[in-house]
Design a protein around this motif. Structure first.
Motif, PDB file in Angstrom:
ATOM      1  N   SER A 188       0.817  -1.206   0.000  1.00 31.45           N
ATOM      2  CA  SER A 188       0.000   0.000   0.000  1.00 31.45           C
ATOM      3  C   SER A 188       0.857   1.264   0.000  1.00 31.45           C
ATOM      4  O   SER A 188       0.340   2.346  -0.211  1.00 31.45           O
ATOM      5  N   ARG A 236      -2.380 -11.317 -15.549  1.00 31.83           N
ATOM      6  CA  ARG A 236      -2.722  -9.902 -15.405  1.00 31.83           C
ATOM      7  C   ARG A 236      -1.701  -8.991 -16.071  1.00 31.83           C
ATOM      8  O   ARG A 236      -2.029  -7.866 -16.425  1.00 31.83           O
ATOM      9  N   GLU A 293      -1.411  -2.351  -9.903  1.00 32.76           N
ATOM     10  CA  GLU A 293      -2.663  -2.970  -9.448  1.00 32.76           C
ATOM     11  C   GLU A 293      -3.413  -2.086  -8.464  1.00 32.76           C
ATOM     12  O   GLU A 293      -4.642  -2.139  -8.408  1.00 32.76           O
ATOM     13  N   LEU A 294      -2.697  -1.295  -7.694  1.00 28.69           N
ATOM     14  CA  LEU A 294      -3.386  -0.343  -6.820  1.00 28.69           C
ATOM     15  C   LEU A 294      -4.173   0.665  -7.650  1.00 28.69           C
ATOM     16  O   LEU A 294      -5.324   0.983  -7.337  1.00 28.69           O
ATOM     17  N   ALA A 352      -7.182  -1.173  -9.316  1.00 24.28           N
ATOM     18  CA  ALA A 352      -8.267  -1.439  -8.372  1.00 24.28           C
ATOM     19  C   ALA A 352      -9.047  -0.161  -8.053  1.00 24.28           C
ATOM     20  O   ALA A 352     -10.265  -0.211  -7.856  1.00 24.28           O
ATOM     21  N   ASP A 353      -8.329   0.969  -8.008  1.00 26.82           N
ATOM     22  CA  ASP A 353      -9.011   2.249  -7.791  1.00 26.82           C
ATOM     23  C   ASP A 353      -9.884   2.628  -8.978  1.00 26.82           C
ATOM     24  O   ASP A 353     -10.929   3.242  -8.815  1.00 26.82           O
ATOM     25  N   GLU A 409     -13.917  -1.310 -10.731  1.00 28.12           N
ATOM     26  CA  GLU A 409     -14.599  -2.025  -9.649  1.00 28.12           C
ATOM     27  C   GLU A 409     -14.389  -3.538  -9.744  1.00 28.12           C
ATOM     28  O   GLU A 409     -14.277  -4.219  -8.734  1.00 28.12           O
ATOM     29  N   TYR A 440     -11.796  -5.142 -10.714  1.00 27.84           N
ATOM     30  CA  TYR A 440     -10.394  -5.578 -10.720  1.00 27.84           C
ATOM     31  C   TYR A 440     -10.094  -6.601  -9.635  1.00 27.84           C
ATOM     32  O   TYR A 440      -9.346  -7.562  -9.879  1.00 27.84           O
ATOM     33  N   ASP A 441     -10.640  -6.458  -8.453  1.00 30.54           N
ATOM     34  CA  ASP A 441     -10.349  -7.417  -7.376  1.00 30.54           C
ATOM     35  C   ASP A 441     -10.792  -8.828  -7.754  1.00 30.54           C
ATOM     36  O   ASP A 441     -10.074  -9.796  -7.476  1.00 30.54           O
ATOM     37  N   ASP A 442     -11.955  -8.970  -8.384  1.00 34.92           N
ATOM     38  CA  ASP A 442     -12.404 -10.295  -8.834  1.00 34.92           C
ATOM     39  C   ASP A 442     -11.486 -10.836  -9.926  1.00 34.92           C
ATOM     40  O   ASP A 442     -11.138 -12.014  -9.925  1.00 34.92           O
ATOM     41  N   TYR A 443     -11.098  -9.984 -10.854  1.00 35.16           N
ATOM     42  CA  TYR A 443     -10.175 -10.380 -11.920  1.00 35.16           C
ATOM     43  C   TYR A 443      -8.846 -10.851 -11.330  1.00 35.16           C
ATOM     44  O   TYR A 443      -8.310 -11.895 -11.704  1.00 35.16           O
ATOM     45  N   ARG A 444      -8.314 -10.093 -10.381  1.00 31.03           N
ATOM     46  CA  ARG A 444      -7.045 -10.440  -9.738  1.00 31.03           C
ATOM     47  C   ARG A 444      -7.146 -11.789  -9.025  1.00 31.03           C
ATOM     48  O   ARG A 444      -6.214 -12.584  -9.063  1.00 31.03           O
TER      49      ARG A 444
END
Length: 160
Positions: A4, A93, A135-136, A139-140, A143, A145-149
């Motif tokens: 982060s 990715r 990726e940060l 993800a921002d 929406e 992106y977290d599922d894709y990751r």
């Protein structure tokens, strides 16, 4: 440094790109410092290296073609872009980074150069950090992106 707290290194992440280019160039130049081994090991290394270079090139080329209007040399996504999760991006990715890693390792093996192999390891570690920063931002921006990751490998299909 935690994920982060990865720095931006520029408004669009320009510093990440500059460092990546420098590391990739160092790997390329270091290949000229070989060979450090010969005989059957050199032949085997050259064969495996060639395969890795070809596979890495194909993965990166497919990634380039799949990105189309979303292509940027910087880790921050382009304004108005969309999340690409088809083609090479359905397998990994970061196919451009994965292709570069495979190619760099292949170059080190193919040229029988320990400095190039060490450079490939350094490039791989750097791209792991750069992809974390990217990726940060992704993800921002997206929406989904977290599922894709969660369902997609980072760099190398079926492995990593």
């Amino acid at each position: 440094m935690t994920r982060s707290h990865l720095p931006h290194l520029g408004r669009r992440g320009e510093g990440w790109f500059v460092i990546q280019v420098a590391l990739a160039a160092a790997v390329g130049i270091a290949g000229g410092l070989g060979p450090a081994w010969s005989g059957p090991g050199r032949v085997l290394g050259a064969g495996i290296g060639l395969v890795l270079i070809v596979l890495g090139g194909l993965l990166a080329l497919r990634g380039l073609l799949d990105l189309r209007d979303n292509l940027t040399p910087f880790p921050k996504p382009v304004d108005g872009g969309r999340l690409v999760d088809t083609g090479a991006y359905s397998l990994v990715r970061h196919p451009l980074y994965g292709g570069l890693i495979l190619g760099a390792i292949g170059w080190g093996l193919g040229t029988a150069s320990p400095p190039a192999l060490l450079g490939a390891i350094a490039l791989s570690a750097f791209l792991r950090l750069k992809s974390g920063r990217e990726e940060l931002w992704l993800a921002d921006r997206f929406e989904a992106y977290d599922d894709y990751r969660a369902r997609t490998r980072r760099f190398v299909p079926w492995l990593y």
